[in-house]
Design an enzyme around this catalytic site. Structure first.
Site, PDB file in Angstrom:
ATOM      1  CD  GLU A  54      -2.993  -0.930   2.298  1.00  0.00           C
ATOM      2  OE1 GLU A  54      -2.875  -0.008   3.122  1.00  0.00           O
ATOM      3  OE2 GLU A  54      -3.915  -1.749   2.326  1.00  0.00           O
ATOM      4  CD  GLU A  78      -3.796  -5.835   4.148  1.00  0.00           C
ATOM      5  OE1 GLU A  78      -4.611  -4.975   4.522  1.00  0.00           O
ATOM      6  OE2 GLU A  78      -2.574  -5.662   4.169  1.00  0.00           O
TER       7      GLU A  78
HETATM    8  C1  GCO Z   1      -3.669  -1.550   5.615  1.00  0.00           C
HETATM    9  C2  GCO Z   1      -2.643  -2.388   6.146  1.00  0.00           C
HETATM   10  C3  GCO Z   1      -3.030  -3.195   7.333  1.00  0.00           C
HETATM   11  C4  GCO Z   1      -4.206  -2.703   8.137  1.00  0.00           C
HETATM   12  C5  GCO Z   1      -5.496  -3.220   7.591  1.00  0.00           C
HETATM   13  C6  GCO Z   1      -6.712  -2.719   8.343  1.00  0.00           C
HETATM   14  O1  GCO Z   1      -4.304  -1.982   4.701  1.00  0.00           O
HETATM   15  O2  GCO Z   1      -3.854  -0.423   6.102  1.00  0.00           O
HETATM   16  O3  GCO Z   1      -2.198  -3.207   5.149  1.00  0.00           O
HETATM   17  O4  GCO Z   1      -1.864  -3.098   8.035  1.00  0.00           O
HETATM   18  O5  GCO Z   1      -4.097  -3.098   9.447  1.00  0.00           O
HETATM   19  O6  GCO Z   1      -5.651  -2.830   6.271  1.00  0.00           O
HETATM   20  O7  GCO Z   1      -6.777  -1.337   8.289  1.00  0.00           O
END
Ligand code: GCO
Length: 461
Positions: free
Chosen positions: A163, A354
């Site tokens: 990200e 994710e």
């Molecule tokens: C993000 C990160 C994660 C977060 C998850 C929840 O996407 O911000 O990859 O570390 O914890 O997404 O916000």
């Protein structure tokens, strides 16, 4: 059978959010260690100092993953644990930890997917200019080589960077994440260019250090747009929004994905950012544009759009609509249209790197953690992912965020995303109902998702 036999049913974490042990065995400080000390920076004054104490409890945590039946686990490596100063001297004890963790996963039959950078930049490098220094791409390549030389004999799936949109915007524009800076957009876009260059050099380093075949992707975020109807005009509106630089923020898809996947910055972005666009040296885009094996995307929610008379229009969510405690709206179609449109544009196999929701989970009087909303969230999203598969999208894996409740950055420990509840005072782990349910889904290869009977709330171990 909708989901392929070898589908990577997984869950994800990142180093700073779970490991704790920030001073243990030669680890250097990261920008997050420093940021958490700043008064008011993190909710409740929380920090990742102990987090889930995973550094010491990793074996028990891998046993929980095995109990749930995970096929794959996405973890990240803490750069400052491996290179306390970011470059130069290697901390062998840090590498030993990842060695043991990878072996434990492989012994449990779980395929490790390793992310090289999930935001914990060594503080020493931040002090040397961090991502604003073009040399950062070489620092990252050096770190990649050190890690790959040690682990690439067993790790065959890699994500370079997680990200860029989030750590650059939050860390260097609004300052709500580490290192808490507020820099002009010109600087942040220049950093973004170095991050993309770092990605490219890291891919080269991984290929050079891997003797056998390895699969490499990266994990951007960016908004998914879903069409209000399946009509071609609304689908076109979603496609247009997904693949354009339509506002002044960094949260778009193409600025970050086109250079590595298509070898160019999007022209609408260059026009919009104008003089703030980065300085690009000859050969940079070739370096950034390395062949990749899969496309990872972190997808939690989406924006609904329709085609209006003047072009795409966002459809506001209804008052009182379903949302997580983070106030992220429930839009399961994100896992249909996201993968489908990314596959259409970039042509690479997809990993949902994710997906998940935070909830106010606690251990009930009966000793269990009841999280029906999470089960429902996962069932809805995974059904949509199944529809994408049925419609020909090459989806290879799904990583629930997260296996454990953990340190949610600026929100501290108040947002619980885990399949496993963590009592942060005692480090007691309790499998939530969703963990048992996910086990049931995985064991049946996904078929339970389509069972018209309600999902079982909890199955005995
Ligand atoms: C993000 C990160 C994660 C977060 C998850 C929840 O996407 O911000 O990859 O570390 O914890 O997404 O916000």
């Amino acid at each position: 059978m909708t989901f392929p036999e070898d589908f990577a049913w997984g869950a994800a974490t990142s180093a700073y959010q779970i490991e704790g042990a920030v001073d243990a065995e030669g680890r250097g400080p990261s920008v997050w260690d420093v940021f958490c000390r700043r008064p008011g920076a993190v909710w409740g004054g929380h920090a990742g100092d102990t987090a889930c104490d995973h550094y010491r409890r990793y074996a028990a945590d891998v046993a929980l993953m095995r109990q749930i039946g995970l096929r794959a686990y996405r973890l990240s490596i803490a750069w400052p644990r491996v290179l306390p100063n970011g470059v130069g001297e290697v901390n062998l004890r840090g590498l030993d930890f990842y060695d043991r963790l990878i072996d434990a996963l492989l012994d449990a039959g779980i395929v490790p997917y390793v992310t090289l950078f999930h935001w914990d930049l060594p503080q020493a490098l931040e002090e040397r200019g961090g991502w604003l220094d073009r040399a950062s791409a070489d620092w990252f390549a050096e770190y990649t080589t050190v890690v790959a030389r040690r682990l690439a004999d067993r790790v065959t799936h890699w994500f370079t960077i997680n990200e860029p949109q989030v750590f650059l915007s939050h860390g260097y524009q609004t300052g709500v994440h580490a290192p808490g800076k507020k820099l002009p957009r010109k600087h942040v876009l220049q950093m973004g260019h170095h991050v993309l260059l770092a990605h490219g050099k890291s891919v080269q380093a991984l290929r050079a250090a891997s003797e056998g075949p390895c699969e490499i992707g990266f994990a951007p975020v960016g908004t998914v747009f879903v069409p209000a109807t399946n009509g071609p005009a609304d689908v076109q509106a979603a496609r247009q929004m997904m693949f354009s630089v339509h506002d002044d923020s960094l949260f778009n898809n193409t600025w970050w994905m086109d250079p590595p996947l298509l070898g160019r910055y999007p022209i609408d972005g260059i026009r919009r950012f104008g003089a703030d666009s980065p300085d690009v040296q000859p050969g940079d885009l070739e370096t950034i544009h390395q062949p990749l094996d899969f496309f990872g995307h972190n997808t939690y929610s989406a924006q609904v759009v329709r085609m209006g008379a003047q072009g795409p229009e966002c459809v506001p969510s209804l008052p009182g609509g379903a949302m997580s405690t983070f106030r992220w709206t429930l839009v399961p179609e994100a896992l249909y249209w996201g993968p489908r449109l990314f596959y259409e544009r970039y042509g690479l196999p997809i990993h949902v790197a994710e997906n998940g929701m935070s909830n106010t989970d606690w251990v009930a009087l009966d000793g269990k953690v009841h999280d029906p909303q999470r089960i429902d969230y996962m069932a809805r999203y995974l059904r949509k992912l199944g529809e994408a598969l049925r419609d020909g999208v090459d989806v290879r894996g799904y990583f629930y965020w997260s296996i454990l409740d953990n340190f949610e950055w600026a929100e501290g420990y108040r947002e619980r995303f885990g399949l496993v509840h963590v009592d942060f005072a005692t480090q007691t782990r309790t499998l939530k109902d969703s963990a048992f349910w996910y086990r049931h889904v995985i064991a049946g290869g996904g078929d339970a998702l389509f069972d018209p009977r309600p999902a079982p709330a909890a199955l005995a171990v």
